[in-house]
Enzyme design. Structure first.
Site, PDB file in Angstrom:
ATOM      1  N   ASN A 173       1.898  58.191 -73.321  1.00  0.00           N
ATOM      2  CA  ASN A 173       1.488  58.802 -74.784  1.00  0.00           C
ATOM      3  C   ASN A 173      -0.181  57.543 -75.344  1.00  0.00           C
ATOM      4  O   ASN A 173       0.250  57.570 -76.917  1.00  0.00           O
ATOM      5  CB  ASN A 173       2.779  58.594 -76.131  1.00  0.00           C
ATOM      6  CG  ASN A 173       4.148  57.607 -75.626  1.00  0.00           C
ATOM      7  OD1 ASN A 173       3.888  57.324 -74.396  1.00  0.00           O
ATOM      8  ND2 ASN A 173       4.254  56.384 -76.448  1.00  0.00           N
ATOM      9  N   CYS A 350       6.346  53.843 -82.624  1.00  0.00           N
ATOM     10  CA  CYS A 350       7.822  53.001 -82.230  1.00  0.00           C
ATOM     11  C   CYS A 350       7.875  51.903 -82.119  1.00  0.00           C
ATOM     12  O   CYS A 350       8.331  51.019 -83.216  1.00  0.00           O
ATOM     13  CB  CYS A 350       8.722  54.145 -81.292  1.00  0.00           C
ATOM     14  SG  CYS A 350       8.832  55.884 -79.998  1.00  0.00           S
TER      15      CYS A 350
HETATM   16  N1  PLP Z   1       8.299  60.297 -75.065  1.00  0.00           N
HETATM   17  C1  PLP Z   1       7.740  60.315 -75.424  1.00  0.00           C
HETATM   18  C2  PLP Z   1       5.621  60.390 -73.510  1.00  0.00           C
HETATM   19  C3  PLP Z   1       6.557  60.222 -76.328  1.00  0.00           C
HETATM   20  O1  PLP Z   1       5.618  60.340 -76.784  1.00  0.00           O
HETATM   21  C4  PLP Z   1       8.214  60.544 -76.972  1.00  0.00           C
HETATM   22  C5  PLP Z   1       7.493  60.185 -78.445  1.00  0.00           C
HETATM   23  O2  PLP Z   1       6.617  59.756 -78.914  1.00  0.00           O
HETATM   24  C6  PLP Z   1       8.980  60.806 -76.506  1.00  0.00           C
HETATM   25  C7  PLP Z   1       9.273  60.552 -75.552  1.00  0.00           C
HETATM   26  C8  PLP Z   1      10.472  59.949 -77.606  1.00  0.00           C
HETATM   27  O3  PLP Z   1       9.942  61.698 -78.469  1.00  0.00           O
HETATM   28  P1  PLP Z   1      11.496  62.469 -79.487  1.00  0.00           P
HETATM   29  O4  PLP Z   1      10.450  62.046 -80.586  1.00  0.00           O
HETATM   30  O5  PLP Z   1      11.217  63.326 -79.398  1.00  0.00           O
HETATM   31  O6  PLP Z   1      12.881  60.985 -79.347  1.00  0.00           O
END
Ligand code: PLP
Length: 539
Positions: A173, A350
């Site tokens: 991400n 986050c």
């Molecule tokens: N995994 C990845 C690679 C992400 O980018 C994200 C969100 O930022 C998540 C997991 C978590 O996703 P969610 O917001 O649907 O809980």
């Protein structure tokens, strides 16, 4: 210091160039319409046996079958849930319960839980949590990545014989780096590993081909809001035969795999996204996205000749650019980009609030300055040429503003910022209260404490003027960057009442605390900053 009169102000217009699609996306118009239908006409509970319920159930299954086709899950299952964090929890819980059972039955089972060092925090946090809750006492190991962000396959091969669960994301991400899942699968095969395999598919959905039934992936979580569906809806893929333990039990929805009445507006919206993906007529092609990213890359190179890109562009998603510019922290760059209307991020959304160097870039072994200066720019598959052109122009404007700000006197670090005091609620003015406050305090001094380049890029005084349509005509604003407050101490100390303002309310709070410590008692700051002045009312 600059001083303005309200009368001199132009009408405010700020672009909103959203380049943070890896954090979240807007909702596709067709998805909004589908959600609306699911709330108005097809609002039944899919568990009800009357006609309204049957319609909802049909919708639910239609969306599931669209998603199953698109992801090519074969005999595997897709479970609707609230998003990827829940999907990760469920997959980890399922895997760890299976490990416990195998162990209790005296079967050989690995002692390690291995996760890629650049995984989204949800993965290691979840592994640690369930490992403790289930009392398994397994060892958590972060699988190293190389300077390109790719997993170290030699270390993986070494660790696999003792691995119970392996977690590797499909695409990162923060950097967009695409994992070599085929190579990982080959290592799993050649070592005849019995480890379960979780692949976080969040950033890959709609951007990389995922033919799940042809891989040995056991679990793959997906999230709607990264691909133009609303927040709060997602999917978990579970390979046929992979162990499964529900995280949420109760009414037995989703065949008992995930209880709780289904989020039908979200599921309907997700269905519209899968339809659009399958038709291929809505989202930009990968080639087009690649072209857009090249344009952004070129504009960054010409605006900041010493820019460095933190991930290899040839093995990352065509939607993501992660870069650093020497001598600018992530925050300094993001502040000025935001002033120009460019919504970007310092890393994952986050961790945006924590302002710590990126652990993803640290894991790639990048030097501290790059991990502390990184900015992520990510476009979604609905990006168009107009957005890219405006973004490139805004990047050029930012570079000019930063250059001309640097040519001015070097700012002093704010003397008091380091020991910021706890938030003082009584200092905080809300937007809604500002006009009445200024009516009652016509002598008040309004001070914008953002830095010089931000002010040059975006003069926010018209925003305030617009919000204060009935403010005293003689009201004057001042621009004094936080870093230069010390130099203008007497001006602020002499004003009977001072209201500090900035973009988010953080720097204005620091300024208020500083002036308070200088002995001024009539000090305020605008809670939430200019960011809350635009857009619709929150409620
Ligand atoms: N995994 C990845 C690679 C992400 O980018 C994200 C969100 O930022 C998540 C997991 C978590 O996703 P969610 O917001 O649907 O809980």
């Amino acid at each position: 210091m600059v001083c303005f009169s309200v009368r001199d102000m132009l009408h405010f217009s700020s672009p909103n160039l959203y380049l943070d699609a890896n954090a979240t996306t807007a909702v596709l118009p067709a998805a909004q319409a589908a959600a609306q239908r699911a709330m108005q006409q097809q609002f039944g509970n899919p568990s009800s046996s009357h006609t309204q319920g049957l319609v909802a159930k049909a919708l639910l299954e239609q969306v599931r079958s669209l998603a199953m086709d698109y992801l090519d899950v074969g005999p595997g299952r897709l479970v609707f849930n609230s998003g990827a964090t829940e999907g990760i929890q469920t997959a980890v819980l399922s895997a760890l319960c299976a490990v416990r059972e195998r162990r209790n039955n005296g079967q050989a089972v690995g002692r390690c839980l291995v996760y890629g060092a650049t995984e989204h925090k949800a993965v290691p946090q979840c592994l640690a949590h369930w490992n403790t809750v289930l009392g398994l006492d397994l060892e958590l190991r972060a699988l190293p990545v190389d300077s390109q962000g790719l997993h170290d396959l030699a270390v993986l091969a070494e660790w696999l014989p003792d691995t119970a669960l392996l977690c590797t994301m499909a695409a990162n991400n923060e950097t967009g780096v695409v994992s070599d899942l085929a190579a990982i699968e080959q290592v799993l095969e050649s070592s005849q590993s019995t480890a379960l395999w979780l692949v976080d598919g969040v950033q890959a959905l709609g951007k990389l081909p995922l033919r799940l039934q042809h891989s040995r992936i056991d679990y793959a979580p997906f999230s709607g809001h990264k691909l133009y569906a609303p927040k709060g809806v997602g999917l978990l893929y579970v390979r046929a035969g992979a162990p499964y333990t529900p995280l949420v039990v109760g009414g037995g929805q989703e065949g008992g795999w995930r209880s709780g009445t289904e989020n039908m507006p979200g599921i309907a919206a997700l269905g519209a996204v899968f339809q659009a993906l399958q038709r291929g007529d809505t989202f930009a092609s990968l080639d087009t996205l690649q072209r857009y990213r090249s344009a952004l890359e070129n504009s960054l190179r010409s605006a900041f000749p010493d820019v460095v890109f933190n991930a290899p562009l040839d093995c990352s998603l065509p939607t993501t650019l992660n870069f650093s510019v020497p001598s600018f922290s992530s925050k300094a760059l993001m502040d000025v980009l935001d002033a120009a209307g460019l919504r970007v991020s310092a890393g994952s959304a986050c961790s945006a609030a924590s302002a710590t160097p990126s652990y993803v870039l640290q894991a790639m072994g990048l030097p501290l300055w790059r991990t502390a200066s990184a900015v992520r720019l990510s476009i979604g598959a609905l990006a168009d040429q107009a957005l890219i052109d405006q973004a490139c122009a805004a990047i050029a404007r930012c570079a000019q503003a930063l250059q001309s700000a640097a040519a001015q006197a070097a700012p002093q670090p704010p003397a008091t910022a380091a020991h910021a005091q706890p938030h003082k609620a009584e200092w905080s003015l809300q937007w809604a209260d500002l006009p009445a406050f200024l009516d009652a305090h016509s002598e008040a001094l309004l001070v914008d404490v953002r830095e010089e380049a931000e002010h040059q890029i975006c003069n926010v005084f018209p925003v305030v003027a617009h919000a204060l349509s009935h403010a005293p005509a003689r009201l004057e604003f001042h621009h004094i960057p936080l870093s230069q407050l010390e130099q203008h101490r007497s001006l602020t100390l002499q004003a009977p009442t001072v209201v500090f303002v900035c973009r988010s309310g953080k720097r204005s709070l620091q300024a208020a605390q500083w002036l308070h410590r200088q002995g001024h008692t009539a000090v305020h700051h605008l809670h939430g900053g200019f960011a809350l002045s635009e857009g619709a009312p929150l409620l």
